[in-house]
Design a protein around this motif. Structure first.
Motif, PDB file in Angstrom:
ATOM      1  N   ARG A  34      31.994  40.318  47.028  1.00  0.00           N
ATOM      2  CA  ARG A  34      32.528  41.646  46.687  1.00  0.00           C
ATOM      3  C   ARG A  34      33.692  42.025  47.602  1.00  0.00           C
ATOM      4  N   ALA A  35      33.600  41.675  48.878  1.00  0.00           N
ATOM      5  CA  ALA A  35      34.690  41.983  49.810  1.00  0.00           C
ATOM      6  C   ALA A  35      35.967  41.262  49.395  1.00  0.00           C
ATOM      7  N   TYR A  36      35.823  40.014  48.971  1.00  0.00           N
ATOM      8  CA  TYR A  36      36.998  39.238  48.565  1.00  0.00           C
ATOM      9  C   TYR A  36      37.575  39.701  47.231  1.00  0.00           C
ATOM     10  N   THR A  37      36.745  40.246  46.360  1.00  0.00           N
ATOM     11  CA  THR A  37      37.207  40.610  45.021  1.00  0.00           C
ATOM     12  C   THR A  37      37.456  42.116  44.913  1.00  0.00           C
ATOM     13  N   ALA A  38      36.407  42.890  44.761  1.00  0.00           N
ATOM     14  CA  ALA A  38      36.551  44.341  44.623  1.00  0.00           C
ATOM     15  C   ALA A  38      37.151  44.967  45.880  1.00  0.00           C
ATOM     16  N   GLY A  39      36.783  44.452  47.040  1.00  0.00           N
ATOM     17  CA  GLY A  39      37.330  44.979  48.287  1.00  0.00           C
ATOM     18  C   GLY A  39      38.827  44.764  48.400  1.00  0.00           C
ATOM     19  N   SER A  40      39.282  43.589  48.011  1.00  0.00           N
ATOM     20  CA  SER A  40      40.720  43.308  48.049  1.00  0.00           C
ATOM     21  C   SER A  40      41.476  44.155  47.033  1.00  0.00           C
ATOM     22  N   ALA A  41      40.886  44.341  45.849  1.00  0.00           N
ATOM     23  CA  ALA A  41      41.528  45.191  44.834  1.00  0.00           C
ATOM     24  C   ALA A  41      41.644  46.626  45.354  1.00  0.00           C
ATOM     25  N   TYR A  42      40.602  47.108  46.000  1.00  0.00           N
ATOM     26  CA  TYR A  42      40.627  48.456  46.570  1.00  0.00           C
ATOM     27  C   TYR A  42      41.704  48.577  47.644  1.00  0.00           C
ATOM     28  N   ALA A  43      41.810  47.556  48.500  1.00  0.00           N
ATOM     29  CA  ALA A  43      42.783  47.588  49.596  1.00  0.00           C
ATOM     30  C   ALA A  43      44.222  47.653  49.092  1.00  0.00           C
ATOM     31  N   GLU A  44      44.465  47.137  47.891  1.00  0.00           N
ATOM     32  CA  GLU A  44      45.828  47.203  47.357  1.00  0.00           C
ATOM     33  C   GLU A  44      45.962  48.256  46.258  1.00  0.00           C
ATOM     34  N   PHE A  45      44.989  49.191  46.208  1.00  0.00           N
ATOM     35  CA  PHE A  45      45.006  50.317  45.281  1.00  0.00           C
ATOM     36  C   PHE A  45      44.992  49.886  43.817  1.00  0.00           C
ATOM     37  N   HIS A  46      44.273  48.800  43.515  1.00  0.00           N
ATOM     38  CA  HIS A  46      44.146  48.313  42.137  1.00  0.00           C
ATOM     39  C   HIS A  46      42.685  48.201  41.708  1.00  0.00           C
ATOM     40  N   GLU A  47      41.828  49.029  42.305  1.00  0.00           N
ATOM     41  CA  GLU A  47      40.402  48.948  42.003  1.00  0.00           C
ATOM     42  C   GLU A  47      40.061  49.351  40.578  1.00  0.00           C
ATOM     43  N   HIS A  48      40.999  49.948  39.850  1.00  0.00           N
ATOM     44  CA  HIS A  48      40.730  50.361  38.470  1.00  0.00           C
ATOM     45  C   HIS A  48      41.225  49.354  37.441  1.00  0.00           C
ATOM     46  N   ASP A  49      41.818  48.236  37.910  1.00  0.00           N
ATOM     47  CA  ASP A  49      42.271  47.242  36.936  1.00  0.00           C
ATOM     48  C   ASP A  49      42.017  45.798  37.359  1.00  0.00           C
ATOM     49  N   LYS A  50      41.458  45.607  38.536  1.00  0.00           N
ATOM     50  CA  LYS A  50      41.087  44.243  38.915  1.00  0.00           C
ATOM     51  C   LYS A  50      40.031  44.274  40.012  1.00  0.00           C
ATOM     52  N   GLY A  51      39.470  43.114  40.308  1.00  0.00           N
ATOM     53  CA  GLY A  51      38.457  43.029  41.350  1.00  0.00           C
ATOM     54  C   GLY A  51      37.053  42.837  40.831  1.00  0.00           C
ATOM     55  N   LYS A  52      36.884  42.938  39.515  1.00  0.00           N
ATOM     56  CA  LYS A  52      35.577  42.686  38.917  1.00  0.00           C
ATOM     57  C   LYS A  52      35.756  42.261  37.467  1.00  0.00           C
ATOM     58  N   ILE A  53      34.723  41.695  36.921  1.00  0.00           N
ATOM     59  CA  ILE A  53      34.762  41.287  35.521  1.00  0.00           C
ATOM     60  C   ILE A  53      34.243  42.458  34.692  1.00  0.00           C
ATOM     61  N   ALA A  54      35.166  43.113  34.004  1.00  0.00           N
ATOM     62  CA  ALA A  54      34.817  44.285  33.200  1.00  0.00           C
ATOM     63  C   ALA A  54      35.863  44.469  32.109  1.00  0.00           C
ATOM     64  N   SER A  55      35.474  45.116  31.043  1.00  0.00           N
ATOM     65  CA  SER A  55      36.380  45.395  29.939  1.00  0.00           C
ATOM     66  C   SER A  55      37.572  46.199  30.440  1.00  0.00           C
ATOM     67  N   GLY A  56      38.777  45.758  30.064  1.00  0.00           N
ATOM     68  CA  GLY A  56      39.991  46.435  30.455  1.00  0.00           C
ATOM     69  C   GLY A  56      40.570  45.982  31.786  1.00  0.00           C
ATOM     70  N   TYR A  57      39.847  45.157  32.513  1.00  0.00           N
ATOM     71  CA  TYR A  57      40.345  44.650  33.795  1.00  0.00           C
ATOM     72  C   TYR A  57      41.118  43.358  33.578  1.00  0.00           C
ATOM     73  N   LEU A  58      42.016  43.054  34.514  1.00  0.00           N
ATOM     74  CA  LEU A  58      42.770  41.807  34.439  1.00  0.00           C
ATOM     75  C   LEU A  58      41.803  40.629  34.480  1.00  0.00           C
ATOM     76  N   LEU A  87      42.081  30.972  35.763  1.00  0.00           N
ATOM     77  CA  LEU A  87      42.635  31.731  34.652  1.00  0.00           C
ATOM     78  C   LEU A  87      43.414  32.913  35.213  1.00  0.00           C
ATOM     79  N   ILE A  88      44.604  33.142  34.688  1.00  0.00           N
ATOM     80  CA  ILE A  88      45.417  34.294  35.057  1.00  0.00           C
ATOM     81  C   ILE A  88      45.762  35.026  33.773  1.00  0.00           C
ATOM     82  N   ASN A  89      45.455  36.310  33.756  1.00  0.00           N
ATOM     83  CA  ASN A  89      45.621  37.125  32.548  1.00  0.00           C
ATOM     84  C   ASN A  89      44.885  36.504  31.364  1.00  0.00           C
ATOM     85  N   GLY A  90      43.759  35.880  31.633  1.00  0.00           N
ATOM     86  CA  GLY A  90      42.934  35.304  30.580  1.00  0.00           C
ATOM     87  C   GLY A  90      43.392  33.955  30.068  1.00  0.00           C
TER      88      GLY A  90
END
Length: 99
Positions: A34-58, A87-90
């Motif tokens: 989680r630190a490497y994925t969601a934590g890194s997305a949060y650190a770069e202010f992208h927690e709403h579009d990347k960092g986890k596997i979810a609908s609408g995320y990169l 995979l990048i952008n799917g």
């Protein structure tokens, strides 16, 4: 988790799960991931579009050679983990020819 240590994130996971100097500060494998994925997305202010596997995320995903969250996988085996597909952008950006 950051880039100040070894470049192998799985070696860093091994160190974080079983820190020699401060065992009281050990993290779970899931917390490290989680630190490497969601934590890194949060650190770069992208927690709403990347960092986890979810609908609408990169859809930037690495398919790994082994299950790093499997508690039966010995800690010493973690640094040998590799990406067998990225995979990048799917879209497949790289794939190990043997995979």
């Amino acid at each position: 988790m950051g880039s100040d240590g070894p470049l192998n994130p799985w070696l860093n996971m091994m160190f974080a799960v079983a820190p020699a100097a401060r065992p009281d500060q050990a993290l779970s494998r899931e917390a490290v991931l989680r630190a490497y994925t969601a934590g890194s997305a949060y650190a770069e202010f992208h927690e709403h579009d990347k960092g986890k596997i979810a609908s609408g995320y990169l859809a930037d995903i690495a398919v790994l050679s082994q299950d790093v969250l499997d508690g039966t996988l010995p800690l010493g085996a973690l640094p040998a983990t590799t990406s067998v597909m990225t995979l990048i952008n799917g879209e497949i950006a790289w794939q190990d020819p043997t995979f």
